[in-house]
Design a protein around this motif. Structure first.
Motif, PDB file in Angstrom:
ATOM      1  N   PRO A   1       0.837  -1.207   0.000  1.00 58.62           N
ATOM      2  CA  PRO A   1       0.000   0.000   0.000  1.00 58.62           C
ATOM      3  C   PRO A   1       0.868   1.251   0.000  1.00 58.62           C
ATOM      4  CG  PRO A   1      -0.136  -1.130   2.114  1.00 58.62           C
ATOM      5  CD  PRO A   1       0.688  -1.979   1.200  1.00 58.62           C
ATOM      6  N   ALA A   2       0.486   2.198  -0.802  1.00 54.51           N
ATOM      7  CA  ALA A   2       1.234   3.449  -0.898  1.00 54.51           C
ATOM      8  C   ALA A   2       0.979   4.295   0.336  1.00 54.51           C
ATOM      9  CB  ALA A   2       0.810   4.220  -2.152  1.00 54.51           C
ATOM     10  N   ALA A   3       1.955   5.099   0.655  1.00 56.12           N
ATOM     11  CA  ALA A   3       1.793   6.026   1.782  1.00 56.12           C
ATOM     12  C   ALA A   3       0.702   7.022   1.425  1.00 56.12           C
ATOM     13  CB  ALA A   3       3.096   6.748   2.055  1.00 56.12           C
ATOM     14  N   PRO A   4      -0.119   7.396   2.377  1.00 59.77           N
ATOM     15  CA  PRO A   4      -1.177   8.354   2.066  1.00 59.77           C
ATOM     16  C   PRO A   4      -0.597   9.689   1.624  1.00 59.77           C
ATOM     17  CG  PRO A   4      -1.088   7.896   4.424  1.00 59.77           C
ATOM     18  CD  PRO A   4      -0.094   7.001   3.755  1.00 59.77           C
ATOM     19  N   GLN A   5      -1.159  10.216   0.590  1.00 59.78           N
ATOM     20  CA  GLN A   5      -0.725  11.504   0.061  1.00 59.78           C
ATOM     21  C   GLN A   5      -1.501  12.622   0.736  1.00 59.78           C
ATOM     22  OE1 GLN A   5       1.683  12.095  -2.282  1.00 59.78           O
ATOM     23  NE2 GLN A   5       2.181   9.931  -2.271  1.00 59.78           N
ATOM     24  N   ALA A   6      -0.812  13.697   1.049  1.00 61.36           N
ATOM     25  CA  ALA A   6      -1.477  14.816   1.706  1.00 61.36           C
ATOM     26  C   ALA A   6      -2.353  15.583   0.722  1.00 61.36           C
ATOM     27  CB  ALA A   6      -0.459  15.746   2.346  1.00 61.36           C
ATOM     28  N   GLY A   7      -1.979  15.597  -0.538  1.00 64.56           N
ATOM     29  CA  GLY A   7      -2.750  16.325  -1.539  1.00 64.56           C
ATOM     30  C   GLY A   7      -2.534  17.816  -1.426  1.00 64.56           C
ATOM     31  N   PRO A   8      -3.025  18.544  -2.403  1.00 62.84           N
ATOM     32  CA  PRO A   8      -2.849  19.998  -2.343  1.00 62.84           C
ATOM     33  C   PRO A   8      -3.664  20.588  -1.197  1.00 62.84           C
ATOM     34  CG  PRO A   8      -4.248  19.402  -4.184  1.00 62.84           C
ATOM     35  CD  PRO A   8      -3.759  18.120  -3.571  1.00 62.84           C
ATOM     36  N   PRO A   9      -3.104  21.564  -0.529  1.00 66.91           N
ATOM     37  CA  PRO A   9      -3.828  22.142   0.608  1.00 66.91           C
ATOM     38  C   PRO A   9      -5.011  22.982   0.147  1.00 66.91           C
ATOM     39  CG  PRO A   9      -1.713  23.236   0.310  1.00 66.91           C
ATOM     40  CD  PRO A   9      -1.773  22.128  -0.680  1.00 66.91           C
ATOM     41  N   PRO A  10      -6.049  23.059   0.966  1.00 67.32           N
ATOM     42  CA  PRO A  10      -7.148  23.967   0.649  1.00 67.32           C
ATOM     43  C   PRO A  10      -6.626  25.406   0.626  1.00 67.32           C
ATOM     44  CG  PRO A  10      -7.731  22.531   2.491  1.00 67.32           C
ATOM     45  CD  PRO A  10      -6.293  22.304   2.190  1.00 67.32           C
ATOM     46  N   ARG A  11      -7.366  26.248  -0.020  1.00 65.27           N
ATOM     47  CA  ARG A  11      -6.939  27.639  -0.205  1.00 65.27           C
ATOM     48  C   ARG A  11      -6.679  28.350   1.122  1.00 65.27           C
ATOM     49  NH1 ARG A  11      -7.802  30.960  -5.121  1.00 65.27           N
ATOM     50  NH2 ARG A  11      -8.577  29.023  -5.944  1.00 65.27           N
ATOM     51  N   HIS A  12      -7.510  28.111   2.132  1.00 63.36           N
ATOM     52  CA  HIS A  12      -7.307  28.800   3.404  1.00 63.36           C
ATOM     53  C   HIS A  12      -6.079  28.271   4.148  1.00 63.36           C
ATOM     54  CE1 HIS A  12      -9.829  25.364   4.572  1.00 63.36           C
ATOM     55  NE2 HIS A  12      -9.304  25.483   5.781  1.00 63.36           N
ATOM     56  N   HIS A  13      -5.740  26.983   3.977  1.00 61.76           N
ATOM     57  CA  HIS A  13      -4.510  26.459   4.567  1.00 61.76           C
ATOM     58  C   HIS A  13      -3.297  27.108   3.896  1.00 61.76           C
ATOM     59  CE1 HIS A  13      -6.089  22.366   6.263  1.00 61.76           C
ATOM     60  NE2 HIS A  13      -6.841  23.391   6.622  1.00 61.76           N
ATOM     61  N   MET A  14      -3.359  27.199   2.580  1.00 63.48           N
ATOM     62  CA  MET A  14      -2.253  27.794   1.827  1.00 63.48           C
ATOM     63  C   MET A  14      -2.067  29.258   2.216  1.00 63.48           C
ATOM     64  SD  MET A  14      -0.218  26.474  -0.225  1.00 63.48           S
ATOM     65  CE  MET A  14       1.080  26.941  -1.314  1.00 63.48           C
ATOM     66  N   ALA A  15      -3.169  29.989   2.351  1.00 65.72           N
ATOM     67  CA  ALA A  15      -3.082  31.399   2.745  1.00 65.72           C
ATOM     68  C   ALA A  15      -2.451  31.536   4.122  1.00 65.72           C
ATOM     69  CB  ALA A  15      -4.472  32.038   2.722  1.00 65.72           C
ATOM     70  N   LEU A  16      -2.839  30.671   5.037  1.00 64.04           N
ATOM     71  CA  LEU A  16      -2.271  30.719   6.385  1.00 64.04           C
ATOM     72  C   LEU A  16      -0.783  30.373   6.378  1.00 64.04           C
ATOM     73  CD1 LEU A  16      -2.763  31.134   9.409  1.00 64.04           C
ATOM     74  CD2 LEU A  16      -3.299  28.695   9.544  1.00 64.04           C
ATOM     75  N   MET A  17      -0.400  29.341   5.633  1.00 63.00           N
ATOM     76  CA  MET A  17       1.013  28.965   5.554  1.00 63.00           C
ATOM     77  C   MET A  17       1.849  30.090   4.942  1.00 63.00           C
ATOM     78  SD  MET A  17       1.216  24.869   4.707  1.00 63.00           S
ATOM     79  CE  MET A  17       0.656  25.027   3.041  1.00 63.00           C
ATOM     80  N   ILE A  18       1.321  30.750   3.926  1.00 61.92           N
ATOM     81  CA  ILE A  18       2.053  31.851   3.304  1.00 61.92           C
ATOM     82  C   ILE A  18       2.201  33.001   4.289  1.00 61.92           C
ATOM     83  CG2 ILE A  18       1.936  33.634   1.513  1.00 61.92           C
ATOM     84  CD1 ILE A  18       0.680  31.458  -0.302  1.00 61.92           C
ATOM     85  N   TRP A  19       1.125  33.348   4.956  1.00 66.93           N
ATOM     86  CA  TRP A  19       1.193  34.459   5.906  1.00 66.93           C
ATOM     87  C   TRP A  19       2.151  34.144   7.049  1.00 66.93           C
ATOM     88  CZ3 TRP A  19      -0.218  35.188  11.058  1.00 66.93           C
ATOM     89  CH2 TRP A  19      -0.137  36.518  11.503  1.00 66.93           C
ATOM     90  N   VAL A  20       2.082  32.907   7.570  1.00 62.51           N
ATOM     91  CA  VAL A  20       2.953  32.500   8.674  1.00 62.51           C
ATOM     92  C   VAL A  20       4.423  32.532   8.258  1.00 62.51           C
ATOM     93  CG1 VAL A  20       3.627  30.444  10.021  1.00 62.51           C
ATOM     94  CG2 VAL A  20       1.252  31.192   9.973  1.00 62.51           C
TER      95      VAL A  20
END
Length: 91
Positions: A14-33
């Protein structure tokens, strides 16, 4: 002569679970942080040097430093942290 016995096909692991692309609000928070502290620290460190330059050059130098730091240093680390948190939450 006996024919060689066929070997069974390997069982797929079994493949390791992929996180996938982050939702837009997660991405905005990561960029701001990542952008806010980087911008603040660089401004504090280089303020005296930057104030001698015209405003456009100040912005160019500061934004180049921030973008390179965020893209190549901070965002990959934040994405790994996010993936670990998602994997921990999935357990």
């Amino acid at each position: 002569m006996s024919e060689p016995t066929p070997t069974p096909a390997p069982t797929p692991t079994p493949a390791a679970p992929q996180a996938g692309p982050p939702p837009r609000h997660h991405m905005a928070l990561m960029i701001w942080v990542s952008v806010f502290p980087t911008l603040t620290v660089l401004e504090l460190l280089f303020h005296k040097w930057l104030e001698r330059l015209p405003l456009v050059l100040q912005t160019l130098v500061l934004s180049a430093c921030v973008v390179l730091t965020v893209v190549y240093v901070l965002m990959p680390r934040l994405q790994r942290v996010r993936a670990r948190l998602l994997m921990r939450a999935a357990r």
